[in-house]
Write a protein that holds these residues in place. Structure first.
Motif, PDB file in Angstrom:
ATOM      1  N   THR A   1       9.998  12.560   4.994  1.00  0.00           N
ATOM      2  CA  THR A   1      10.804  11.913   6.034  1.00  0.00           C
ATOM      3  C   THR A   1      11.585  12.963   6.805  1.00  0.00           C
ATOM      4  OG1 THR A   1      11.058   9.831   4.809  1.00  0.00           O
ATOM      5  CG2 THR A   1      12.699  10.301   6.491  1.00  0.00           C
ATOM      6  N   ASP A   2      11.426  12.990   8.111  1.00  0.00           N
ATOM      7  CA  ASP A   2      12.191  13.888   8.960  1.00  0.00           C
ATOM      8  C   ASP A   2      13.593  13.322   9.143  1.00  0.00           C
ATOM      9  OD1 ASP A   2      12.299  16.121  11.113  1.00  0.00           O
ATOM     10  OD2 ASP A   2      12.945  14.307  12.182  1.00  0.00           O
ATOM     11  N   LEU A   3      14.594  14.184   9.094  1.00  0.00           N
ATOM     12  CA  LEU A   3      15.973  13.724   9.146  1.00  0.00           C
ATOM     13  C   LEU A   3      16.282  12.970  10.445  1.00  0.00           C
ATOM     14  CD1 LEU A   3      18.788  13.594   7.893  1.00  0.00           C
ATOM     15  CD2 LEU A   3      19.254  15.855   8.866  1.00  0.00           C
ATOM     16  N   ALA A   4      15.833  13.476  11.589  1.00  0.00           N
ATOM     17  CA  ALA A   4      16.113  12.798  12.852  1.00  0.00           C
ATOM     18  C   ALA A   4      15.410  11.449  12.919  1.00  0.00           C
ATOM     19  CB  ALA A   4      15.692  13.673  14.030  1.00  0.00           C
ATOM     20  N   GLN A   5      14.189  11.387  12.397  1.00  0.00           N
ATOM     21  CA  GLN A   5      13.479  10.112  12.376  1.00  0.00           C
ATOM     22  C   GLN A   5      14.132   9.124  11.420  1.00  0.00           C
ATOM     23  OE1 GLN A   5      10.913   9.169  14.507  1.00  0.00           O
ATOM     24  NE2 GLN A   5      11.728  11.045  15.440  1.00  0.00           N
ATOM     25  N   LEU A   6      14.776   9.628  10.380  1.00  0.00           N
ATOM     26  CA  LEU A   6      15.535   8.770   9.474  1.00  0.00           C
ATOM     27  C   LEU A   6      16.771   8.210  10.169  1.00  0.00           C
ATOM     28  CD1 LEU A   6      16.424   7.628   6.716  1.00  0.00           C
ATOM     29  CD2 LEU A   6      17.287   9.903   6.149  1.00  0.00           C
ATOM     30  N   LEU A   7      17.438   9.021  10.985  1.00  0.00           N
ATOM     31  CA  LEU A   7      18.649   8.587  11.664  1.00  0.00           C
ATOM     32  C   LEU A   7      18.363   7.715  12.888  1.00  0.00           C
ATOM     33  CD1 LEU A   7      20.630  11.955  11.509  1.00  0.00           C
ATOM     34  CD2 LEU A   7      20.994   9.930  10.089  1.00  0.00           C
ATOM     35  N   LEU A   8      17.144   7.815  13.433  1.00  0.00           N
ATOM     36  CA  LEU A   8      16.801   7.091  14.656  1.00  0.00           C
ATOM     37  C   LEU A   8      16.985   5.577  14.545  1.00  0.00           C
ATOM     38  CD1 LEU A   8      15.739   7.054  17.555  1.00  0.00           C
ATOM     39  CD2 LEU A   8      13.402   7.145  16.617  1.00  0.00           C
ATOM     40  N   PRO A   9      16.490   4.911  13.469  1.00  0.00           N
ATOM     41  CA  PRO A   9      16.686   3.459  13.399  1.00  0.00           C
ATOM     42  C   PRO A   9      18.162   3.048  13.396  1.00  0.00           C
ATOM     43  CG  PRO A   9      15.011   4.164  11.826  1.00  0.00           C
ATOM     44  CD  PRO A   9      15.666   5.400  12.350  1.00  0.00           C
ATOM     45  N   PHE A  10      19.016   3.872  12.819  1.00  0.00           N
ATOM     46  CA  PHE A  10      20.446   3.574  12.838  1.00  0.00           C
ATOM     47  C   PHE A  10      20.995   3.718  14.257  1.00  0.00           C
ATOM     48  CE2 PHE A  10      19.550   4.935   8.488  1.00  0.00           C
ATOM     49  CZ  PHE A  10      20.188   3.957   7.751  1.00  0.00           C
TER      50      PHE A  10
END
Length: 420
Positions: A95-104
């Motif tokens: 999991t890429d960190l930015a992609q993890l934060l994107l849904p939030f």
């Protein structure tokens, strides 16, 4: 055989989580149920009690649940970021960190149940008075970020040393384009917007490392550029001299409020975010004061929607505490209202390109992590790495989601005849 009686030892009871930490756990559980992210606990279960969506959803791994809950309880807006820096949670494998934060970021306005959103004012904390951008405070705030080390920034920026959004060619995929080319396209676009050409007397507010000043001098402009960063000023002077243009570029260690004189054009790239709302009238007033009648100012500024600006303008967040003390992102409406109420300037043109910033930040984060073995050393430890990784990913997600934007804004000062 002699029997020895050993008194029973009462083991200390496991500390019960505080009420605030329990509330934080429940809030995080509610958020996990509203966002397409698997929040995985150390035992492999999901925080919201659901079933893992393998290979589909990004994974947030909670490493130390109790510590994370306590951080969120202590400061809801700052605890998540500080939890990442401390290692309380991380992005799951793959999991890429930015992609993890994107849904939030995509659900920032409705990620909390309405009942909890209404309680926001009870947990928001004001921006500390020590972060005010007075003449002394502004210098201190700028030094805390931009004077970290020229070598640090050189490790992840491109060769132009441009620390602001690039401008990519819309006709081609961003990922296929060279960052240097895109940064120079941005610099030229700002100069074009301000009408900078041979003979132009140009003021730049916020020098950076000199790329814009040098490019303006190549056009034959006479450039005065001001900065509060000693590190930036020294390298910018070296670069201007190396280009054979030092005679056209004057670099001053000076606050924009102290500039005197008259200029044909003023440019300022991603400076407005560092000024602070209290000083926006002063900032635009300074531009208005030095710009000749009929002159043009061009600024590049990070923006957010007016509703979000109003909701966050008095609260203290992770970015303000750890990255840009004293900063506040404006809305376009806030800028327009400020210039109309306090100056003769008027907004006459706007070009927004927020997705370009998401791509720029992706490049910077990739380079930062790849260069970390060279960056690591005194003052730059693993905690610093996680802090800056989170900062770059957090901002990338904000621009990708459209929560944040960036724009070129043209401001004109009417000529004496009333025509801009």
């Amino acid at each position: 055989m002699t029997t020895i009686s050993i008194p029973a030892v009462r083991l200390p009871a496991r500390p019960r989580p505080s009420i605030r930490a329990e509330v934080a756990r429940r809030i995080l559980t509610a958020v996990a149920g509203r966002v397409p992210v698997d929040v995985r606990l150390p035992d492999g279960s999901l925080l919201d009690g659901g079933s893992p969506d393998v290979d589909v959803r990004p994974v947030l791994e909670v490493v130390r649940p109790d510590a994370l809950y306590r951080r969120i309880a202590a400061h809801p807006k700052i605890g998540i970021g500080e939890g990442y820096v401390a290692g309380d949670w991380r992005a799951g494998a793959g999991t890429d960190l930015a992609q993890l934060l994107l849904p939030f970021a995509e659900r920032l306005t409705d990620v909390l149940p309405p009942a909890l959103t209404r309680l926001r004012r009870l947990v928001d904390r004001p921006i500390p008075s020590a972060h005010r951008n007075s003449l002394l405070g502004a210098r201190r705030n700028i030094e805390s970020h931009y004077d970290l080390s020229n070598d640090l920034f050189a490790a992840f920026l491109d060769e132009t040393m441009t620390y602001s959004s690039a401008l990519f060619d819309e006709a081609r995929p961003y990922a296929d384009q060279d960052l240097v080319e895109a940064q120079m396209r941005k610099v030229r676009a700002v100069l074009d917007l301000a009408g900078v050409q041979s003979g132009t007397r140009l003021l730049e507010i916020g020098t950076g490392w000199g790329s814009l000043a040098v490019e303006a001098a190549r056009r034959g402009a006479t450039v005065t550029t001001v900065t509060l960063s000693v590190e930036q000023a020294a390298l910018a002077q070296e670069r201007a001299d190396a280009a054979g243009l030092g005679h056209l570029v004057e670099i001053r260690l000076q606050d924009y409020r102290q500039v005197r004189g008259t200029f044909d054009a003023v440019v300022s790239v991603e400076m407005i975010e560092a000024v602070g709302e209290e000083y926006w009238p002063t900032y635009f007033g300074a531009i208005d004061r030095v710009l000749r009648p009929g002159g043009v100012a061009a600024i590049q500024g990070i923006l957010m929607g007016h509703d979000r600006y109003q909701a966050t303008r008095h609260s203290y967040g992770w970015i303000q505490k750890h990255i840009f003390p004293g900063g506040l992102i404006p809305s376009l409406q806030a800028i327009s209202e400020t210039v109309e109420q306090h100056t003769e300037l008027r907004v006459t043109q706007v070009h927004a390109f927020g997705r370009h910033y998401a791509e720029t930040l992706r490049r910077w984060r990739r380079s930062f992590l790849a260069s970390w073995p060279e960056i690591y050393g005194p003052g730059f430890d693993e905690e610093f790495r996680r802090k800056w990784e989170f900062y770059l990913a957090y901002c990338e997600a904000g621009f990708d989601a459209g929560y944040l934007d960036v724009a070129h804004i043209r401001l004109t000062r009417p000529s004496r005849g009333g025509v801009a």
